[in-house]
Design a protein around this motif. Structure first.
Motif, short mmCIF file in Angstrom:
data_model
loop_
_atom_site.label_atom_id
_atom_site.label_comp_id
_atom_site.label_asym_id
_atom_site.label_seq_id
_atom_site.Cartn_x
_atom_site.Cartn_y
_atom_site.Cartn_z
N TYR A 147 6.19 4.84 40.25
CA TYR A 147 7.12 4.25 41.22
C TYR A 147 6.97 2.74 41.23
O TYR A 147 6.00 2.18 40.73
CB TYR A 147 6.87 4.80 42.63
N TYR B 64 14.12 -0.85 48.47
CA TYR B 64 14.26 0.36 47.65
C TYR B 64 12.91 0.89 47.20
O TYR B 64 11.99 0.12 46.93
CB TYR B 64 15.06 0.06 46.38
N ALA C 10 11.91 3.03 43.94
CA ALA C 10 12.33 3.60 42.65
C ALA C 10 11.20 4.50 42.19
O ALA C 10 10.04 4.08 42.18
CB ALA C 10 12.61 2.51 41.63
N TYR C 11 11.52 5.75 41.84
CA TYR C 11 10.47 6.68 41.44
C TYR C 11 10.97 7.63 40.37
O TYR C 11 12.17 7.81 40.19
CB TYR C 11 9.95 7.48 42.64
N THR C 12 10.02 8.20 39.64
CA THR C 12 10.33 9.22 38.65
C THR C 12 9.33 10.36 38.80
O THR C 12 8.19 10.14 39.21
CB THR C 12 10.31 8.65 37.21
N SER D 275 10.99 -6.91 42.25
CA SER D 275 10.26 -5.65 42.43
C SER D 275 8.76 -5.87 42.26
O SER D 275 8.32 -6.86 41.66
CB SER D 275 10.74 -4.60 41.43
N TRP E 121 15.01 7.82 36.53
CA TRP E 121 14.58 7.16 37.76
C TRP E 121 15.52 7.49 38.90
O TRP E 121 16.73 7.61 38.71
CB TRP E 121 14.49 5.65 37.55
N HIS E 122 14.95 7.62 40.09
CA HIS E 122 15.69 7.90 41.32
C HIS E 122 15.42 6.76 42.30
O HIS E 122 14.36 6.14 42.26
CB HIS E 122 15.24 9.23 41.93
N TYR E 123 16.36 6.52 43.20
CA TYR E 123 16.24 5.41 44.15
C TYR E 123 16.49 5.90 45.56
O TYR E 123 17.45 6.63 45.81
CB TYR E 123 17.24 4.30 43.78
N TYR F 206 5.03 -1.59 38.56
CA TYR F 206 5.08 -0.13 38.71
C TYR F 206 3.66 0.41 38.85
O TYR F 206 2.69 -0.19 38.41
CB TYR F 206 5.82 0.52 37.55
#
Length: 75
Positions: free
Chosen positions: A55, A17, A19-21, A68, A32-34, A71
């Motif tokens: 991200y 994945y 994950a970002y904003t 993960s 957050w979007h995936y 960030y």
């Protein structure tokens, strides 16, 4: 921008994945979007969407363990 993280795993991996904003401001208020990320041998790779402000990359193994990267802030 292409981003990547190296990893090692004793179990087969199920998913990768990104994950970002695109938000700024206080951390808990950011949305957050995936997106799926490519898993290539011992590397996870993804393309950052435009206007990303932070991200991290994550992997999930066959036992649903999730780990993960740290960030990264984009300035």
């Amino acid at each position: 921008k292409d981003v990547r993280a190296d990893f090692s795993s004793e179990k087969p991996l199920k998913n990768g994945y990104l994950a970002y904003t695109k938000d700024t401001g206080i951390w808990p208020a950011r949305k957050w979007h995936y997106l799926p990320a490519a898993i290539e041998k011992n590397c996870i790779r993804a393309e950052l969407p435009p206007d990303t402000t932070a991200y991290y990359l994550a992997i999930e193994d066959e036992l649903d363990n999730f780990v993960s990267s740290a960030y990264e802030l984009i300035h």
